[in-house]
Scaffold this active site. Structure first.
Site, short mmCIF file in Angstrom:
data_model
loop_
_atom_site.label_atom_id
_atom_site.label_comp_id
_atom_site.label_asym_id
_atom_site.label_seq_id
_atom_site.Cartn_x
_atom_site.Cartn_y
_atom_site.Cartn_z
N ASP A 148 -5.51 5.41 -1.45
CA ASP A 148 -4.63 4.39 -2.01
C ASP A 148 -4.49 4.65 -3.51
OD1 ASP A 148 -7.03 3.56 -3.10
OD2 ASP A 148 -7.11 1.66 -2.02
N LYS A 194 -1.45 6.40 5.23
CA LYS A 194 -2.66 5.77 4.71
C LYS A 194 -3.20 4.73 5.68
CE LYS A 194 -4.59 2.29 2.02
NZ LYS A 194 -4.41 0.82 1.98
#
Length: 210
Positions: free
Chosen positions: A139, A121
């Protein structure tokens, strides 16, 4: 409404609400963005933006950061949480950038993910926001919203990312992931969410959803 029609509806609605998408984390170059994103793990962007000016006073580039002690870094970033782990990662990745990349942040998913404290991420955010390479960082907030909007099954963030990349046009990914974050903060929060008051959930959201 088909999934493609839902995706088009989402894109149109988010473009109406958030035509501009400033990067939420204050930074001045790829390195400071990388550090800010690392600090944002389990911490709000607002808190990170309060802390990083003090960190940049200590060091705002890998050459200077690599010369610091972990204790000095940890003392500054403590408000962001997980300071022992984050400070160790910041120090070690700065040393690697100096030694292996001449102080430059690599423009590669694989190279970024090899750095301490940098997961997929974080690498995706840096590639998208620093280098304008198409990516779709997912997220917990994006994961939640795409489940609510029936774009993904919600089984994992990896599955959500794959589903998002499959349904949304690649040229929109970098802007769209920010638009979804902004929307989630304003209309589609984790707690106290009323689908009937949510412009997107009220139109295409899952039934009996909270």
């Amino acid at each position: 409404m088909t999934k493609k029609e839902k995706a088009a509806f989402i894109v149109d609605k988010l473009e109406q609400l958030y035509p501009e998408t400033p990067v939420p984390l204050d930074h001045k170059d790829p390195y400071t963005l990388l550090i800010a994103v690392l600090l944002s793990a389990q911490c709000t962007d607002e808190r990170v933006n309060q802390v990083t000016p003090y960190l940049w006073e200590l060091a705002d580039n890998p050459f200077d950061m690599a010369k610091q002690t972990q204790e000095d870094i940890k003392a500054i970033i403590r408000p962001c949480g997980l300071s022992p782990r984050k400070s160790a990662a910041i120090l070690e990745l700065s040393k690697i950038l100096v030694k292996k990349y001449n102080g430059e942040v690599p423009q590669s998913f694989d190279a970024l993910e090899e750095l301490p404290g940098v997961g997929h991420k974080t690498a995706s955010v840096v590639m998208a926001q620093a280098f304008n390479v198409p990516a779709f960082p997912v997220d917990t907030h994006i994961h939640r919203l795409l489940y609510r909007w029936t774009i993904s099954t919600g089984k994992s963030v990896e599955k959500t990312e794959a589903d998002a990349k499959k349904i949304f046009p690649k040229e929109l990914w970098n802007k769209l992931h920010l638009q979804i974050i902004f929307y989630g903060r304003e209309y589609c929060k984790a707690r106290g969410h009323n689908p009937n008051d949510c412009p997107i959930c009220s139109a295409i959201g899952r039934k009996n959803m909270k």
